[in-house]
Design a protein around this motif. Structure first.
Motif, PDB file in Angstrom:
ATOM      1  N   ARG A 191       0.817  -1.222   0.000  1.00  0.00           N
ATOM      2  CA  ARG A 191       0.000   0.000   0.000  1.00  0.00           C
ATOM      3  C   ARG A 191       0.849   1.269   0.000  1.00  0.00           C
ATOM      4  N   LEU A 192       2.090   1.140  -0.396  1.00  0.00           N
ATOM      5  CA  LEU A 192       2.917   2.337  -0.574  1.00  0.00           C
ATOM      6  C   LEU A 192       2.288   3.254  -1.623  1.00  0.00           C
ATOM      7  N   PRO A 193       2.398   4.564  -1.451  1.00  0.00           N
ATOM      8  CA  PRO A 193       1.888   5.463  -2.484  1.00  0.00           C
ATOM      9  C   PRO A 193       2.689   5.332  -3.770  1.00  0.00           C
ATOM     10  N   GLU A 194       2.134   5.824  -4.858  1.00  0.00           N
ATOM     11  CA  GLU A 194       2.874   5.822  -6.117  1.00  0.00           C
ATOM     12  C   GLU A 194       4.192   6.572  -5.910  1.00  0.00           C
ATOM     13  N   GLY A 195       5.265   5.945  -6.341  1.00  0.00           N
ATOM     14  CA  GLY A 195       6.582   6.502  -6.080  1.00  0.00           C
ATOM     15  C   GLY A 195       7.310   5.778  -4.970  1.00  0.00           C
ATOM     16  N   GLY A 196       6.591   4.876  -4.263  1.00  0.00           N
ATOM     17  CA  GLY A 196       7.211   4.020  -3.274  1.00  0.00           C
ATOM     18  C   GLY A 196       7.730   4.747  -2.054  1.00  0.00           C
ATOM     19  N   TRP A 197       8.727   4.133  -1.422  1.00  0.00           N
ATOM     20  CA  TRP A 197       9.258   4.681  -0.182  1.00  0.00           C
ATOM     21  C   TRP A 197       9.821   6.095  -0.349  1.00  0.00           C
ATOM     22  N   PRO A 198      10.482   6.424  -1.483  1.00  0.00           N
ATOM     23  CA  PRO A 198      10.934   7.811  -1.649  1.00  0.00           C
ATOM     24  C   PRO A 198       9.785   8.822  -1.580  1.00  0.00           C
ATOM     25  N   GLU A 199       8.597   8.410  -2.047  1.00  0.00           N
ATOM     26  CA  GLU A 199       7.454   9.318  -1.963  1.00  0.00           C
ATOM     27  C   GLU A 199       7.003   9.501  -0.516  1.00  0.00           C
ATOM     28  N   VAL A 200       7.068   8.426   0.291  1.00  0.00           N
ATOM     29  CA  VAL A 200       6.735   8.561   1.715  1.00  0.00           C
ATOM     30  C   VAL A 200       7.695   9.545   2.382  1.00  0.00           C
ATOM     31  N   ILE A 201       8.981   9.430   2.073  1.00  0.00           N
ATOM     32  CA  ILE A 201       9.974  10.344   2.634  1.00  0.00           C
ATOM     33  C   ILE A 201       9.700  11.770   2.197  1.00  0.00           C
ATOM     34  N   ARG A 202       9.329  11.935   0.928  1.00  0.00           N
ATOM     35  CA  ARG A 202       9.037  13.292   0.437  1.00  0.00           C
ATOM     36  C   ARG A 202       7.831  13.883   1.161  1.00  0.00           C
ATOM     37  N   LEU A 203       6.789  13.086   1.320  1.00  0.00           N
ATOM     38  CA  LEU A 203       5.596  13.565   2.022  1.00  0.00           C
ATOM     39  C   LEU A 203       5.930  13.928   3.465  1.00  0.00           C
ATOM     40  N   ALA A 204       6.727  13.092   4.112  1.00  0.00           N
ATOM     41  CA  ALA A 204       7.091  13.357   5.501  1.00  0.00           C
ATOM     42  C   ALA A 204       7.921  14.632   5.615  1.00  0.00           C
ATOM     43  N   SER A 205       8.789  14.879   4.630  1.00  0.00           N
ATOM     44  CA  SER A 205       9.610  16.087   4.678  1.00  0.00           C
ATOM     45  C   SER A 205       8.778  17.346   4.498  1.00  0.00           C
TER      46      SER A 205
END
Length: 264
Positions: free
Chosen positions: A66-80
């Motif tokens: 259930r990672l967003p499109e873009g995978g883990w790098p996208e999660v990091i971007r959203l968190a930043s």
């Protein structure tokens, strides 16, 4: 025999007890966002072998399949962009809210009506476990919280120190921090017996001190255990697939198994 599936859209991995019966205890476990960061990886790190109970490892929102499109790098971007609005709130609130729908389906899939329940959680998964203990209406006899987010404000500040940034709190995100301040909410744990396990090398202000404060606030219902030389994570990177148990994870596993065995 390990069972895998989804319940109300929530991925799970379930390991049956040695002596299956319909009223066997059930332990519900939520993984970290650090390693191990999937149900299968957490099951390898903390198998809880020797515990005569169902062990059900649940996936968190925004992880695994259930990672967003873009995978883990996208999660990091959203968190930043906004760690509380874009990561902590959707993962922790979402994990607790979706469990309410998943639990009836899980009981049906496993064909259980457990006589006792326990919860286990690591880091942000521990925040989900705490919300379930406090807000689900279920009687949770025992909890094991590993490298836990006990006070969101302290955890966010710890990450900020690592990256040299200060999170800009607002009235909206203050409300999230208040809900996820489990030291302030200690009385709501009721009779639940809580073991907090932290690594001596983890961030003191972000994780060690809040865990100690919760154990103290719980009085005889809480216990703090520290693991020498352990940091925040329980497994080596990348933490998505099952991997050999590290010595630190083995130490946590022994403590968790003993705590749950005595109380379930």
């Amino acid at each position: 025999m390990t069972l895998t599936g989804t319940a109300a859209g929530v991925p799970y991995l379930a390991v049956p007890p040695a002596t299956p019966n319909p009223d066997a205890p059930v332990v519900l476990a939520w993984h970290l966002l650090d390693s191990p960061r999937t149900p299968a990886a957490l099951a390898a790190a903390l198998p809880l072998d020797g515990l005569d109970a169902w062990r059900v490892y649940l996936g968190l929102p925004m992880t695994g399949d259930r990672l967003p499109e873009g995978g883990w790098p996208e999660v990091i971007r959203l968190a930043s962009e906004d760690a509380v609005r874009n990561m902590h709130r959707p993962v922790v609130y979402g994990g607790a809210e979706e469990f309410a729908a998943a639990w009836p389906e899980l009981k049906q899939a496993l064909q259980v009506e457990p006589r006792s329940l326990g919860v286990v959680g690591g880091s942000m998964g521990a925040a989900v476990a705490q919300l379930v203990a406090l807000e689900s209406g279920l009687d949770i006899e025992a909890a094991v919280l590993v490298s836990p987010v006990v006070q969101l404000r302290a955890a966010v500040a710890a990450v900020g120190r690592r990256y040299g940034i200060a999170y800009p709190w607002t009235a909206e995100t203050d409300a999230v921090a208040e809900r996820l301040d489990f030291v302030a909410r200690a009385a709501e744990f009721g009779p639940t017996q809580v073991l907090l396990v932290v690594g001596e090398e983890d961030d003191r202000e972000g994780f060690l001190d809040p865990s100690a404060a919760l154990a103290e606030a719980l009085g005889g219902r809480g216990r703090l255990a520290t693991i020498p030389d352990m940091g925040h994570a329980l497994a080596d990177e990348p933490g998505t697939d099952p991997a050999p148990q590290t010595p630190h994870a083995a130490a946590v596993d022994r403590l968790a198994t003993g705590w749950l065995r005595e109380r379930l």
